[in-house]
Design a protein around this motif. Structure first.
Motif, short mmCIF file in Angstrom:
data_model
loop_
_atom_site.label_atom_id
_atom_site.label_comp_id
_atom_site.label_asym_id
_atom_site.label_seq_id
_atom_site.Cartn_x
_atom_site.Cartn_y
_atom_site.Cartn_z
N PRO A 1 0.83 -1.21 0.00
CA PRO A 1 0.00 0.00 0.00
C PRO A 1 0.87 1.26 0.00
CG PRO A 1 -0.01 -1.04 2.16
CD PRO A 1 0.71 -1.97 1.23
N VAL A 2 0.34 2.30 -0.61
CA VAL A 2 1.04 3.58 -0.70
C VAL A 2 0.56 4.46 0.44
CG1 VAL A 2 1.39 5.63 -2.12
CG2 VAL A 2 1.28 3.38 -3.19
N VAL A 3 1.49 5.05 1.17
CA VAL A 3 1.18 5.98 2.25
C VAL A 3 1.82 7.30 1.87
CG1 VAL A 3 1.42 6.50 4.70
CG2 VAL A 3 1.15 4.11 3.95
N LEU A 4 1.00 8.25 1.42
CA LEU A 4 1.52 9.51 0.91
C LEU A 4 1.61 10.57 2.00
CD1 LEU A 4 -0.42 9.72 -2.46
CD2 LEU A 4 1.92 8.90 -2.06
N GLN A 5 2.72 11.29 1.99
CA GLN A 5 2.87 12.45 2.85
C GLN A 5 3.63 13.51 2.07
OE1 GLN A 5 4.92 10.46 6.09
NE2 GLN A 5 6.84 11.43 5.55
N VAL A 6 3.41 14.76 2.45
CA VAL A 6 4.05 15.89 1.78
C VAL A 6 5.21 16.37 2.64
CG1 VAL A 6 3.74 18.25 0.94
CG2 VAL A 6 1.90 16.58 0.67
N GLU A 7 6.35 16.61 2.00
CA GLU A 7 7.52 17.16 2.68
C GLU A 7 8.06 18.30 1.84
OE1 GLU A 7 10.39 14.07 3.42
OE2 GLU A 7 8.94 12.84 4.51
N GLN A 8 8.73 19.23 2.49
CA GLN A 8 9.36 20.31 1.74
C GLN A 8 10.77 19.90 1.34
OE1 GLN A 8 9.36 23.43 4.82
NE2 GLN A 8 11.57 23.54 4.56
N VAL A 9 11.20 20.40 0.22
CA VAL A 9 12.56 20.16 -0.25
C VAL A 9 13.51 21.07 0.53
CG1 VAL A 9 14.11 20.44 -2.25
CG2 VAL A 9 11.83 19.43 -2.55
N ILE A 10 14.63 20.50 0.97
CA ILE A 10 15.66 21.28 1.66
C ILE A 10 16.97 21.16 0.89
CG2 ILE A 10 14.52 21.10 3.91
CD1 ILE A 10 16.54 18.87 4.62
N GLY A 11 17.95 21.92 1.30
CA GLY A 11 19.20 22.04 0.56
C GLY A 11 19.89 20.73 0.21
N VAL A 12 19.86 19.76 1.09
CA VAL A 12 20.55 18.50 0.83
C VAL A 12 19.82 17.63 -0.19
CG1 VAL A 12 21.72 18.46 3.07
CG2 VAL A 12 19.49 17.32 2.80
#
Length: 169
Positions: A5-16
């Motif tokens: 199963p797919v568990v989606l979450q949103v994250e922000q992109v950071i420098g690394v």
């Protein structure tokens, strides 16, 4: 992506995240070249500093923020399966643009686009901007329907190659 199963979450992109950002963008351009204002060839040729600056600007979050959709079920780092950026429009201080939106085919139709659009709208609001706008190719009916499902509506007529759509942030 794994077969579970797919568990989606949103994250922000950071420098690394510059290398992962590049890989996801190239995947988007490879799979859906008609949906972007760039080409695979152009983005392949971009210097590492371009991707590093994009990721750094997202982390700082003053003028833009890039979000990725992560399949958290895929392990500790998760697979990146979607991308969207909100950028404040300097010439139009009451607006932010939604750019670079892409969702992997494997997770389309299950609310992935809404998660990314909502994250961009929330960031836009946090920056004191009331309206989120985008341009979609008139010939890309699938994208237009997805944006409408995310709360965007046509701003003006539907003539021309690019259509402007708006949503309250």
């Amino acid at each position: 992506m794994a077969g579970g199963p797919v568990v989606l979450q949103v994250e922000q992109v950071i420098g690394v995240d510059a290398a992962r950002l590049r890989a996801l963008r190239l995947s988007a351009l490879s799979g859906d070249p008609e949906g972007f204002g760039s080409t695979l060839e152009r983005d392949l040729a971009r210097a590492p500093s371009f991707w590093a600056e994009w990721a750094r600007a997202s982390e700082v979050g003053e003028e833009q923020r890039t979000f990725v959709l992560v399949d958290a079920a895929a392990g500790q780092d998760g697979d990146w399966v979607g991308l969207a950026m909100a950028r404040i429009v300097p010439e139009r201080p009451g607006e932010a643009e939604l750019l670079s939106m892409w969702v992997a085919p494997a997770v389309r139709g299950g609310g992935a686009a809404e998660l990314l659009c909502d994250a961009c709208a929330a960031w836009t609001r946090s920056r004191g901007v009331a309206t989120l706008v985008l341009a979609v190719y008139a010939a890309n009916g699938r994208a237009r329907r997805a944006y409408e499902k995310c709360g965007f509506s046509l701003d003006g007529d539907d003539a021309g190659e690019l259509l402007r759509m708006v949503r309250a942030a």
